[in-house]
Design a protein around this motif. Sequence first.
Motif, short mmCIF file in Angstrom:
data_model
loop_
_atom_site.label_atom_id
_atom_site.label_comp_id
_atom_site.label_asym_id
_atom_site.label_seq_id
_atom_site.Cartn_x
_atom_site.Cartn_y
_atom_site.Cartn_z
N ILE A 1 -2.45 -0.31 6.11
CA ILE A 1 -2.13 0.46 7.31
C ILE A 1 -1.03 1.46 6.96
O ILE A 1 0.12 1.06 6.73
N ASN A 2 -1.39 2.71 6.88
CA ASN A 2 -0.44 3.78 6.53
C ASN A 2 0.37 3.43 5.29
O ASN A 2 1.59 3.58 5.26
N GLY A 3 -0.33 2.95 4.27
CA GLY A 3 0.30 2.67 2.99
C GLY A 3 0.86 1.27 2.83
O GLY A 3 1.29 0.91 1.73
N LYS A 4 0.85 0.45 3.89
CA LYS A 4 1.41 -0.89 3.83
C LYS A 4 0.30 -1.94 3.88
O LYS A 4 -0.61 -1.84 4.71
N ALA A 5 0.38 -2.94 3.01
CA ALA A 5 -0.60 -4.04 3.02
C ALA A 5 -0.54 -4.76 4.35
O ALA A 5 0.53 -4.96 4.92
N SER A 6 -1.71 -5.17 4.83
CA SER A 6 -1.77 -5.78 6.15
C SER A 6 -2.70 -6.99 6.13
O SER A 6 -2.66 -7.78 5.20
N TYR B 1 0.20 -7.13 -2.90
CA TYR B 1 0.79 -6.29 -3.95
C TYR B 1 -0.26 -5.32 -4.50
O TYR B 1 -0.01 -4.11 -4.62
N ALA B 2 -1.44 -5.85 -4.85
CA ALA B 2 -2.50 -5.00 -5.40
C ALA B 2 -2.90 -3.93 -4.39
O ALA B 2 -3.15 -2.77 -4.74
N THR B 3 -2.97 -4.31 -3.12
CA THR B 3 -3.38 -3.37 -2.07
C THR B 3 -2.40 -2.21 -1.97
O THR B 3 -2.81 -1.04 -1.94
N GLU B 4 -1.11 -2.49 -1.91
CA GLU B 4 -0.13 -1.41 -1.78
C GLU B 4 -0.07 -0.55 -3.03
O GLU B 4 0.04 0.68 -2.94
N GLN B 5 -0.14 -1.18 -4.19
CA GLN B 5 -0.08 -0.40 -5.43
C GLN B 5 -1.31 0.50 -5.59
O GLN B 5 -1.19 1.67 -5.96
N LEU B 6 -2.48 -0.03 -5.29
CA LEU B 6 -3.69 0.79 -5.36
C LEU B 6 -3.67 1.88 -4.30
O LEU B 6 -4.13 3.00 -4.54
N GLY B 7 -3.12 1.57 -3.12
CA GLY B 7 -2.99 2.59 -2.09
C GLY B 7 -2.17 3.77 -2.58
O GLY B 7 -2.50 4.94 -2.32
N GLY B 8 -1.10 3.49 -3.31
CA GLY B 8 -0.29 4.56 -3.87
C GLY B 8 -1.02 5.38 -4.90
O GLY B 8 -0.89 6.62 -4.96
N ILE B 9 -1.83 4.72 -5.72
CA ILE B 9 -2.62 5.43 -6.74
C ILE B 9 -3.68 6.32 -6.11
O ILE B 9 -3.88 7.47 -6.51
N PHE B 10 -4.37 5.80 -5.08
CA PHE B 10 -5.36 6.61 -4.38
C PHE B 10 -4.70 7.78 -3.68
O PHE B 10 -5.22 8.90 -3.67
N ALA B 11 -3.53 7.54 -3.06
CA ALA B 11 -2.83 8.62 -2.37
C ALA B 11 -2.40 9.71 -3.34
O ALA B 11 -2.56 10.91 -3.06
N LYS B 12 -1.88 9.32 -4.48
CA LYS B 12 -1.43 10.30 -5.49
C LYS B 12 -2.60 11.15 -5.96
O LYS B 12 -2.49 12.39 -6.07
N ILE C 1 -5.84 3.71 8.54
CA ILE C 1 -6.35 2.34 8.51
C ILE C 1 -7.48 2.26 7.50
O ILE C 1 -8.54 2.88 7.69
N GLY C 2 -7.28 1.53 6.43
CA GLY C 2 -8.30 1.39 5.40
C GLY C 2 -8.43 -0.07 4.98
O GLY C 2 -7.64 -0.93 5.38
N ARG C 3 -9.45 -0.35 4.17
CA ARG C 3 -9.67 -1.72 3.69
C ARG C 3 -10.19 -1.69 2.26
O ARG C 3 -11.24 -1.09 1.98
N PHE C 4 -9.45 -2.30 1.36
CA PHE C 4 -9.93 -2.52 0.00
C PHE C 4 -10.76 -3.79 -0.03
O PHE C 4 -10.42 -4.78 0.63
N ASP C 5 -11.84 -3.77 -0.80
CA ASP C 5 -12.65 -4.97 -1.01
C ASP C 5 -12.40 -5.49 -2.42
O ASP C 5 -12.47 -4.73 -3.40
N PHE C 6 -12.11 -6.79 -2.51
CA PHE C 6 -11.76 -7.43 -3.78
C PHE C 6 -12.69 -8.59 -4.08
O PHE C 6 -13.18 -9.27 -3.17
N ALA C 7 -12.87 -8.84 -5.37
CA ALA C 7 -13.51 -10.07 -5.85
C ALA C 7 -12.49 -10.85 -6.65
O ALA C 7 -11.71 -10.27 -7.41
N ARG C 8 -12.49 -12.16 -6.50
CA ARG C 8 -11.65 -13.00 -7.36
C ARG C 8 -12.52 -13.44 -8.53
O ARG C 8 -13.51 -14.15 -8.36
#
Length: 409
Positions: free
Chosen positions: A381-386, A48-59, A96-103
Amino acid sequence: MTYQKVREAIYTPLRDEGIFTWDLMYGSEYALAAIHSISQGDKTELAYATEQLGGIFAKTATAIQRMDMPIFRELGIPEVVINASRIHVLGAPTLIGRFDFARTKRGWKMLEFNSDTPGGIVEAFYVNGQVCAYYGKEDPNRGMNIGIKRAFAEITERYQVLGYPTARVVFSALDWHSEDAGTTRYLLQQSGLNADFVPLKDLHVYQDKLCALCDGDFRPIDLLYRLHPLGMLGEDVDTDGFPTGEYVLRLVERRKLGLINPAAAIISQTKSLQALIWNLHVIDDFFTSEEQEIIAAYMLPTYYENVFLGQADYVAKPILGREGGNVQLYHADGELLEEEQEGWFSKQMVVYQQMVDLELITVPVAGGLYSGRLLWGSFIINGKASAIMARVGGRITNDMSYFLPVGME
């Protein structure tokens, strides 16, 4: 069975089949023969976080593409790349991109976005499943590779719509670099495209086209997948001094060559975009209320100037750095806590980000037990979490941090 025997049982077959040959890097263990668990809830939230952040970066990136040149310079995008990066190919920030997260104690926090030439693809999309099978665990990435083929088909169609030729496709990387070449060959195989692998050294500009030198012939290229960062590409010069990289980017501008990832990926790659997004979040006049909530939940305060001195622990990051190169960690009082001196990025402008502690875990390694910090990668991957992946290393994750396979809890 000893750890080393388990390790050989897992990785020898992978080495022999030639898909994943870098389980050891520079003579040291890289891929672990252990497995870490992730809950369904955490996996769902990461997606969820990946797709939502992808939309924010794209915008944000799309808005920048419509702006004048000074904003690109303020973001630190190399001058030679700017015009090519203004071409709008995808609705997503990259293919094709990759977000890096910390818990963290405050939930999942995104540290950075690798949108230009992300690594870890073979590990996440292929190796992780093989290790899960060995341990009888459910692979969180099962079936995700289907998205790669779909994405390559979609970007090929987009380039055709934009008037780019797409008949002759080449995948290229440093052929002597096992990880880069192996990743590129894996993506070629997964892409479903009729394409060839050509080493970077065999790419040449000839008669106003980028060409592959094969058996003495210059064969024109229409579409190029390159595991070669745009910042480096722009600086590439032939042995005779010809600015090959700059010329290649001019071909992109003139719609004679399509790149994967597209040149626009550098807009999201630069960490200065995180500072811009955070600034727009604070100003509160660009994002929707829902987007504001996502930024507050999953991003970290990031600034062009050091606002943390005397207030909070912080990190100084080169804006186009990679693999933790030249990253510095500081206490709130300005005392240097740790730094990664390796890297080519010491002369780049930096951003300052609030520091969070990565989760501390202990895992078995070839030498016994290792206590390190856990970093999560989440592919888009093209806006979709993978697929997802995990790395274990120091406070600064570098290229020698361990790859830790992940199974469902």
